[in-house]
Design a protein around this motif. Structure first.
Motif, short mmCIF file in Angstrom:
data_model
loop_
_atom_site.label_atom_id
_atom_site.label_comp_id
_atom_site.label_asym_id
_atom_site.label_seq_id
_atom_site.Cartn_x
_atom_site.Cartn_y
_atom_site.Cartn_z
N ASP A 5 0.83 -1.21 0.00
CA ASP A 5 0.00 0.00 0.00
C ASP A 5 0.87 1.26 0.00
N SER A 6 1.94 1.21 0.82
CA SER A 6 2.81 2.37 0.92
C SER A 6 3.47 2.66 -0.43
N PHE A 7 3.92 1.62 -1.12
CA PHE A 7 4.56 1.78 -2.43
C PHE A 7 3.57 2.38 -3.43
N ILE A 8 2.35 1.85 -3.42
CA ILE A 8 1.34 2.33 -4.37
C ILE A 8 1.04 3.81 -4.09
N ARG A 9 0.94 4.16 -2.81
CA ARG A 9 0.65 5.57 -2.48
C ARG A 9 1.78 6.48 -2.94
N ARG A 10 3.03 5.98 -2.77
CA ARG A 10 4.18 6.81 -3.18
C ARG A 10 4.15 7.04 -4.70
N MET A 11 3.86 5.98 -5.45
CA MET A 11 3.83 6.10 -6.92
C MET A 11 2.66 7.00 -7.37
N MET A 12 1.52 6.89 -6.67
CA MET A 12 0.38 7.74 -7.05
C MET A 12 0.69 9.21 -6.77
N ALA A 13 1.39 9.45 -5.65
CA ALA A 13 1.77 10.83 -5.33
C ALA A 13 2.75 11.34 -6.38
N GLN A 14 3.70 10.51 -6.76
CA GLN A 14 4.69 10.93 -7.76
C GLN A 14 3.98 11.27 -9.08
N ARG A 15 3.08 10.41 -9.50
CA ARG A 15 2.38 10.67 -10.77
C ARG A 15 1.54 11.93 -10.69
N ALA A 16 0.85 12.12 -9.56
CA ALA A 16 -0.01 13.31 -9.42
C ALA A 16 0.82 14.58 -9.50
N VAL A 17 1.98 14.57 -8.84
CA VAL A 17 2.83 15.77 -8.84
C VAL A 17 3.43 16.00 -10.24
N LEU A 18 3.87 14.95 -10.89
CA LEU A 18 4.42 15.10 -12.24
C LEU A 18 3.34 15.59 -13.21
N ASP A 19 2.14 15.08 -13.08
CA ASP A 19 1.06 15.50 -13.98
C ASP A 19 0.74 16.98 -13.77
N TRP A 20 0.70 17.38 -12.48
CA TRP A 20 0.43 18.79 -12.21
C TRP A 20 1.56 19.67 -12.80
#
Ligand SMILES: C[S@@+](CC[C@H](N)C(=O)[O-])C[C@H]1O[C@@H](n2cnc3c(N)ncnc32)[C@H](O)[C@@H]1O
Length: 163
Positions: A5-20
């Motif tokens: 779960d922690s890994f998935i959350r980290r990757m989702m945060a990374q993608r959200a920030v890169l997309d923004w």
């Protein structure tokens, strides 16, 4: 929370920030720097979001997946301590987006590297540039901003180069 779960959350945060960030700079000129090519996942995401934009990728070794390899003229191999100052000399303040994703396993080595990386990044960034990092940076020229996307606190760090 499980490690998965922690890994998935980290990757989702990374993608959200890169997309923004890629949306923010899409209409602005400037280079994009991927500092820590690794497997090439985030490089591949950046080039998908920013087609036709020069995206220089830095790493000590080319271990990118064949589908995520930068072209040879965008790949800067070597230690950051040598490659980044040389690049800053050739392209001072030309980057509009810098993504530092180079966390090391060793906490002390991380801390030491973050010190001099924090000093180097403003030499590469143009005024107003966005700097994203997987770890906290310290430089008065880099103003911390709260991520304008919904990610857990301290998961990703966002800065703007002073104008
Ligand atoms: C976490 S990985 C990057 C992951 C990558 N962004 C991705 O999405 O696949 C960090 C990379 O930074 C590189 N790195 C860390 N410190 C470095 C240094 N001082 N000089 C050159 N490369 C370095 C490592 O070799 C590693 O490939």
């Amino acid at each position: 929370m499980s490690r998965l779960d922690s890994f998935i959350r980290r990757m989702m945060a990374q993608r959200a920030v890169l997309d923004w960030a890629t949306g923010e700079i899409a209409s602005k000129p400037g280079l994009v720097l991927e500092i820590g090519l690794g497997n090439g996942r985030t490089f591949d995401h950046l080039r998908e979001k920013l087609p036709n934009r020069p995206i220089y990728a830095f790493d000590r070794a080319d271990n990118a997946h064949p589908a995520s390899k930068p072209p040879a003229d965008w790949l800067v191999l070597g230690e950051f301590s040598e490659s980044l100052p040389a690049f800053a000399q050739a392209h001072p303040h030309e980057a509009v987006l810098l993504h530092y994703d180079a966390g090391l396993g060793d906490t002390e080595a991380n801390r030491e590297q973050l010190g001099w990386i924090s000093d180097l990044l403003p030499r590469l960034a143009m005024p107003g540039a966005i700097v994203l990092s997987d770890q906290a940076l310290e430089n008065p020229a880099l103003q911390r901003r709260e991520p304008p996307v919904d990610i857990p606190k301290q998961r990703y760090f966002l800065y703007q180069m002073m104008s």
